[in-house]
Design an enzyme around this catalytic site. Structure first.
Site, PDB file in Angstrom:
ATOM      1  N   LYS A 108       1.124  -1.024  -0.007  1.00 45.50           N
ATOM      2  CA  LYS A 108       0.069   0.036  -0.003  1.00 45.50           C
ATOM      3  C   LYS A 108       0.819   1.157   0.083  1.00 45.50           C
ATOM      4  O   LYS A 108       2.171   1.036   0.186  1.00 45.50           O
ATOM      5  CB  LYS A 108      -0.791   0.103   1.141  1.00 45.50           C
ATOM      6  CG  LYS A 108      -1.855  -1.134   1.216  1.00 45.50           C
ATOM      7  CD  LYS A 108      -3.053  -1.083   2.220  1.00 45.50           C
ATOM      8  CE  LYS A 108      -3.825  -2.283   2.131  1.00 45.50           C
ATOM      9  NZ  LYS A 108      -4.974  -2.017   3.574  1.00 45.50           N
ATOM     10  N   PHE A 120     -15.151   4.138   7.561  1.00 43.16           N
ATOM     11  CA  PHE A 120     -13.918   4.530   7.207  1.00 43.16           C
ATOM     12  C   PHE A 120     -13.867   4.501   5.916  1.00 43.16           C
ATOM     13  O   PHE A 120     -12.553   4.655   5.345  1.00 43.16           O
ATOM     14  CB  PHE A 120     -13.062   3.527   7.890  1.00 43.16           C
ATOM     15  CG  PHE A 120     -13.230   2.016   7.730  1.00 43.16           C
ATOM     16  CD1 PHE A 120     -12.630   1.339   6.301  1.00 43.16           C
ATOM     17  CD2 PHE A 120     -13.742   1.058   8.215  1.00 43.16           C
ATOM     18  CE1 PHE A 120     -12.689   0.078   5.949  1.00 43.16           C
ATOM     19  CE2 PHE A 120     -13.908  -0.265   7.895  1.00 43.16           C
ATOM     20  CZ  PHE A 120     -13.677  -0.851   6.906  1.00 43.16           C
ATOM     21  N   ARG A 158      -2.424 -14.503   4.405  1.00 47.40           N
ATOM     22  CA  ARG A 158      -3.250 -13.856   5.268  1.00 47.40           C
ATOM     23  C   ARG A 158      -2.391 -14.122   6.885  1.00 47.40           C
ATOM     24  O   ARG A 158      -2.267 -13.229   7.530  1.00 47.40           O
ATOM     25  CB  ARG A 158      -4.699 -14.196   5.541  1.00 47.40           C
ATOM     26  CG  ARG A 158      -5.501 -13.927   4.453  1.00 47.40           C
ATOM     27  CD  ARG A 158      -6.159 -12.462   4.352  1.00 47.40           C
ATOM     28  NE  ARG A 158      -6.717 -11.909   5.497  1.00 47.40           N
ATOM     29  CZ  ARG A 158      -7.396 -10.897   5.499  1.00 47.40           C
ATOM     30  NH1 ARG A 158      -7.491 -10.125   4.137  1.00 47.40           N
ATOM     31  NH2 ARG A 158      -8.014 -10.220   6.158  1.00 47.40           N
ATOM     32  N   THR A 173      -5.608  -7.329  10.538  1.00 50.56           N
ATOM     33  CA  THR A 173      -6.050  -5.809  10.198  1.00 50.56           C
ATOM     34  C   THR A 173      -5.233  -4.909  11.089  1.00 50.56           C
ATOM     35  O   THR A 173      -4.524  -3.724  10.537  1.00 50.56           O
ATOM     36  CB  THR A 173      -7.360  -5.801   9.985  1.00 50.56           C
ATOM     37  OG1 THR A 173      -7.869  -6.923   9.157  1.00 50.56           O
ATOM     38  CG2 THR A 173      -7.696  -4.499   9.066  1.00 50.56           C
ATOM     39  N   ARG A 220       2.404  -6.800   9.348  1.00 50.12           N
ATOM     40  CA  ARG A 220       1.770  -5.693   9.705  1.00 50.12           C
ATOM     41  C   ARG A 220       2.391  -5.453  11.004  1.00 50.12           C
ATOM     42  O   ARG A 220       2.380  -4.380  11.684  1.00 50.12           O
ATOM     43  CB  ARG A 220       0.215  -5.967   9.777  1.00 50.12           C
ATOM     44  CG  ARG A 220      -0.307  -5.808   8.267  1.00 50.12           C
ATOM     45  CD  ARG A 220      -1.846  -6.245   8.406  1.00 50.12           C
ATOM     46  NE  ARG A 220      -2.437  -5.899   7.058  1.00 50.12           N
ATOM     47  CZ  ARG A 220      -3.543  -6.233   6.901  1.00 50.12           C
ATOM     48  NH1 ARG A 220      -4.226  -7.402   7.489  1.00 50.12           N
ATOM     49  NH2 ARG A 220      -4.165  -5.997   5.721  1.00 50.12           N
ATOM     50  N   ASN A 240      -1.708   0.137   7.049  1.00 46.48           N
ATOM     51  CA  ASN A 240      -1.493  -1.267   7.471  1.00 46.48           C
ATOM     52  C   ASN A 240      -0.421  -1.890   6.465  1.00 46.48           C
ATOM     53  O   ASN A 240      -0.519  -3.306   6.390  1.00 46.48           O
ATOM     54  CB  ASN A 240      -2.586  -2.081   7.967  1.00 46.48           C
ATOM     55  CG  ASN A 240      -3.440  -2.464   7.200  1.00 46.48           C
ATOM     56  OD1 ASN A 240      -3.439  -2.002   5.761  1.00 46.48           O
ATOM     57  ND2 ASN A 240      -4.657  -3.157   7.648  1.00 46.48           N
ATOM     58  N   GLU A 300      -9.550 -10.192  -7.812  1.00 52.14           N
ATOM     59  CA  GLU A 300      -8.525  -9.185  -7.481  1.00 52.14           C
ATOM     60  C   GLU A 300      -7.034  -8.931  -8.527  1.00 52.14           C
ATOM     61  O   GLU A 300      -6.881  -8.355  -8.779  1.00 52.14           O
ATOM     62  CB  GLU A 300      -8.264  -9.134  -6.105  1.00 52.14           C
ATOM     63  CG  GLU A 300      -9.172  -8.788  -5.062  1.00 52.14           C
ATOM     64  CD  GLU A 300      -9.048  -8.871  -3.768  1.00 52.14           C
ATOM     65  OE1 GLU A 300      -9.917  -8.506  -2.708  1.00 52.14           O
ATOM     66  OE2 GLU A 300      -7.963  -9.324  -3.273  1.00 52.14           O
TER      67      GLU A 300
HETATM   68  P1  IDP Z   1      -7.968  -6.792   5.609  1.00 53.12           P
HETATM   69  O1  IDP Z   1      -7.032  -5.507   4.761  1.00 53.12           O
HETATM   70  O2  IDP Z   1      -7.359  -7.013   6.568  1.00 53.12           O
HETATM   71  O3  IDP Z   1      -8.856  -7.746   4.562  1.00 53.12           O
HETATM   72  P2  IDP Z   1     -10.443  -5.259   5.712  1.00 53.12           P
HETATM   73  O4  IDP Z   1     -11.662  -5.338   7.063  1.00 53.12           O
HETATM   74  O5  IDP Z   1     -10.798  -5.847   4.283  1.00 53.12           O
HETATM   75  O6  IDP Z   1      -9.064  -5.713   6.244  1.00 53.12           O
HETATM   76  O7  IDP Z   1     -10.276  -3.910   5.472  1.00 53.12           O
HETATM   77  C1  IDP Z   1      -9.645  -3.234   4.267  1.00 53.12           C
HETATM   78  C2  IDP Z   1      -8.748  -2.108   4.635  1.00 53.12           C
HETATM   79  O8  IDP Z   1      -9.648  -0.977   5.115  1.00 53.12           O
HETATM   80  C3  IDP Z   1      -7.874  -2.701   5.848  1.00 53.12           C
HETATM   81  O9  IDP Z   1      -6.508  -3.230   5.329  1.00 53.12           O
HETATM   82  C4  IDP Z   1      -7.559  -1.167   6.443  1.00 53.12           C
HETATM   83  O10 IDP Z   1      -6.562  -0.379   5.758  1.00 53.12           O
HETATM   84  C5  IDP Z   1      -8.791  -0.336   6.352  1.00 53.12           C
HETATM   85  N1  IDP Z   1      -9.603  -0.717   7.376  1.00 53.12           N
HETATM   86  C6  IDP Z   1     -10.165  -1.634   8.001  1.00 53.12           C
HETATM   87  N2  IDP Z   1     -10.875  -1.514   9.181  1.00 53.12           N
HETATM   88  C7  IDP Z   1     -10.500  -0.381   9.529  1.00 53.12           C
HETATM   89  C8  IDP Z   1     -10.949   0.728  10.519  1.00 53.12           C
HETATM   90  O11 IDP Z   1     -11.688   0.216  11.356  1.00 53.12           O
HETATM   91  N3  IDP Z   1     -10.647   2.095  10.495  1.00 53.12           N
HETATM   92  C9  IDP Z   1      -9.762   2.409   9.498  1.00 53.12           C
HETATM   93  N4  IDP Z   1      -9.569   1.898   8.468  1.00 53.12           N
HETATM   94  C10 IDP Z   1      -9.911   0.430   8.313  1.00 53.12           C
HETATM   95 MG    MG Z   2     -10.112  -7.284   3.245  1.00 54.06          MG
END
Ligand code: IDP
Ligand code: MG
Length: 143
Positions: free
Chosen positions: A10, A58, A86, A92, A103, A113, A127
Site C-alpha cells: 500500500k 472508514f 493472510r 488488520t 503488519r 497497515n 482482485e
Molecule cells: P484486511 O485488509 O485485513 O482484509 P478489511 O476489513 O478488508 O481488512 O479492510 C480493508 C482495509 O480497510 C484495511 O486493510 C485497512 O486499511 C482499512 N480498514 C479496515 N478497518 C478499518 C477501520 O476500522 N478504520 C480505518 N481503516 C480500516
Molecule cells: Mg479485506
C-alpha cells in the site's frame, strides 16, 4: 483450493521505502511472484477494489489513503496461497497482529497497515484480474 492470491504493497509501504523488506518477507515465506507493478490508484479504481466496504464509516478515509501515492500490486503463487498470505501479514489492526507478521513489524495503524491480502480464492481471482491481464500473467510465467 486455489494457489494464487493478490498482495498490494500500500502507499504507506512505498512512502516508507519498505518495498524491499516486504518483498523479501514474501519470498522467504515461499511465495512466487507471478506479476508485479507500481501504479497510482484513481478514486474509481480504489472504489471498485474496495466496493464491499463502501458503506463502512472508514470508506472515505480508505479511498484517500489508497490514492495518496503509488502502490505495488503483486500476483502471488503458493500452495494454500490465500490463507498462508493472510497468516504472513497478520491481523488488520497491527496491535492485534502476531509477532513476526508484516503488519506487526511495519504497520502504524489499522488503516495504514502496509499490505493487502485477498480474503478468499474467489476474491483472489477477481482482485488479480483487477490489476493484471491474462496476457501479462501468461507472458511472465508461461501459463
Ligand atoms: P484486511 O485488509 O485485513 O482484509 P478489511 O476489513 O478488508 O481488512 O479492510 C480493508 C482495509 O480497510 C484495511 O486493510 C485497512 O486499511 C482499512 N480498514 C479496515 N478497518 C478499518 C477501520 O476500522 N478504520 C480505518 N481503516 C480500516
Ligand atoms: Mg479485506
Amino acid at each position: 483450493m486455489s494457489n494464487r492470491t493478490l498482495a498490494i504493497l500500500k502507499p504507506d509501504c512505498v512512502e516508507k521505502n519498505l518495498i524491499g523488506q516486504v518483498v523479501q518477507k514474501i519470498n522467504e515465506a515461499g511465495f512466487k511472484i507471478l506479476a508485479m507493478k507500481m501504479t497510482k490508484l484513481t478514486n474509481d479504481s480504489a472504489g471498485g477494489f474496495y466496493e464491499v466496504h463502501k458503506e463502512r464509516p472508514f470508506f472515505n478515509d480508505l479511498m484517500a489513503y489508497m490514492t495518496s501515492g503509488p502502490c505495488v500490486p503483486i500476483a502471488l503463487e503458493k500452495e494454500n496461497a490465500v490463507a498462508d498470505f493472510r497468516k504472513l501479514i497478520g491481523a488488520t489492526n497491527p496491535e492485534n497482529a502476531e509477532e513476526g507478521t508484516i503488519r506487526k513489524l511495519y504497520a502504524e495503524s489499522i488503516e495504514r497497515n502496509i499490505v493487502h491480502g485477498s480474503d478468499s480464492d474467489e476474491n483472489a481471482a477477481i482482485e488479480i484480474s483487477h490489476f493484471f491481464s491474462r496476457k501479462e500473467l501468461l507472458e511472465n510465467n508461461g501459463f
